[in-house]
Design a protein around this motif. Sequence first.
Motif, short mmCIF file in Angstrom:
data_model
loop_
_atom_site.label_atom_id
_atom_site.label_comp_id
_atom_site.label_asym_id
_atom_site.label_seq_id
_atom_site.Cartn_x
_atom_site.Cartn_y
_atom_site.Cartn_z
N GLN A 1 -55.88 17.44 32.08
CA GLN A 1 -56.21 17.13 32.97
C GLN A 1 -56.62 15.61 33.14
O GLN A 1 -55.93 14.65 33.11
CB GLN A 1 -57.34 18.11 33.69
CG GLN A 1 -56.78 19.46 33.90
CD GLN A 1 -57.60 20.25 34.61
OE1 GLN A 1 -58.51 19.94 35.38
NE2 GLN A 1 -57.49 21.56 34.36
N CYS A 2 -58.20 15.52 32.82
CA CYS A 2 -58.66 13.89 32.61
C CYS A 2 -57.96 13.47 31.52
O CYS A 2 -57.89 12.19 31.38
CB CYS A 2 -60.02 13.67 32.85
SG CYS A 2 -60.91 14.04 31.30
N GLY A 3 -57.82 14.20 30.70
CA GLY A 3 -56.97 13.71 29.06
C GLY A 3 -58.15 13.09 28.24
O GLY A 3 -57.80 12.88 27.18
N PHE A 4 -59.35 13.15 28.54
CA PHE A 4 -60.50 12.53 27.44
C PHE A 4 -60.60 13.36 26.39
O PHE A 4 -60.48 12.83 25.41
CB PHE A 4 -61.84 12.24 28.42
CG PHE A 4 -62.41 11.06 27.74
CD1 PHE A 4 -62.13 9.87 28.24
CD2 PHE A 4 -63.39 11.14 26.60
CE1 PHE A 4 -62.77 8.42 27.74
CE2 PHE A 4 -63.98 9.95 26.34
CZ PHE A 4 -63.75 8.72 26.71
N CYS A 5 -60.56 14.57 26.33
CA CYS A 5 -60.69 15.36 25.32
C CYS A 5 -59.39 15.50 24.45
O CYS A 5 -59.33 16.07 23.42
CB CYS A 5 -61.08 16.84 25.69
SG CYS A 5 -59.90 17.62 26.66
N CYS B 1 -64.13 20.19 26.10
CA CYS B 1 -63.25 19.92 27.29
C CYS B 1 -64.16 20.26 28.56
O CYS B 1 -64.42 21.44 28.61
CB CYS B 1 -61.88 20.52 27.18
SG CYS B 1 -60.88 20.28 28.76
N ARG B 2 -64.24 19.40 29.46
CA ARG B 2 -64.89 19.51 30.68
C ARG B 2 -64.13 20.03 31.86
O ARG B 2 -64.66 20.36 32.82
CB ARG B 2 -65.79 18.34 31.09
CG ARG B 2 -66.73 18.04 30.10
CD ARG B 2 -67.37 16.64 30.73
NE ARG B 2 -68.59 16.35 29.66
CZ ARG B 2 -69.84 16.64 30.01
NH1 ARG B 2 -70.06 17.33 31.19
NH2 ARG B 2 -70.80 16.41 29.18
N CYS B 3 -62.79 20.17 31.67
CA CYS B 3 -61.89 20.16 32.71
C CYS B 3 -61.38 21.51 33.00
O CYS B 3 -61.08 22.08 33.94
CB CYS B 3 -61.03 19.03 33.06
SG CYS B 3 -61.62 17.33 32.70
N THR B 4 -60.75 21.69 31.84
CA THR B 4 -59.61 22.86 31.81
C THR B 4 -59.94 24.30 31.85
O THR B 4 -59.20 25.11 32.04
CB THR B 4 -58.41 22.65 30.61
OG1 THR B 4 -59.33 22.80 29.42
CG2 THR B 4 -58.04 21.26 30.70
S1 FES Z 1 -58.90 17.42 30.28
FE1 FES Z 1 -60.80 16.45 30.97
S2 FES Z 1 -62.12 16.79 29.30
FE2 FES Z 1 -60.75 17.99 28.76
#
Ligand code: FES
Length: 162
Positions: free
Chosen positions: A103-107, A139-142
Amino acid sequence: MRVNFTVNGRPQEADDVWEGESLLYVLRERLGLPGSKNACEQGECGSCTVRLDGVPVCACLVAAGQAEGREVVTVEGLAGRSGAAEGELSVVQRAFVDAGAVQCGFCTPGLLVAADDLLERVPQPSDADIREALSGNLCRCTGYEKILDAVRLAAARTGEAG
Ligand code: FES
Ligand code: FES
């Protein structure tokens, strides 16, 4: 201090490294490899995961001097692995994309490095193996389910290819 080590199969030299400078800083700021992310700088999130002599570590917690003479693999070194052609996404990278695990890709870079290590050690991991291997990566998103799917998919594809 000067640090000589191997990164993604290539000899690298970092000059004027100050004592206490992290491996993560050297990779990102001195060697132009920004794939490993800096989120917490405290060993909490796993977004900076790289392999040091094959073992996943948080690069933010490793002093650059500790990498002297050793081999580092970052997310930038994954493309072309596991049978993929040079420069092409590795099986695990492709599976993350196909499973919608980014998602955001940070992790993502840290998860990819950790998952790549897992699949090398345990080509057909159980869900418990996957959860344990990725337990240090936040991961904060998935909600993690798609990440699990991605690793399962990568394992299945590796099995088919073998
Ligand atoms: S995809 Fe956003 S923190 Fe994992
Ligand atoms: S930045 Fe290294 S563990 Fe979070």
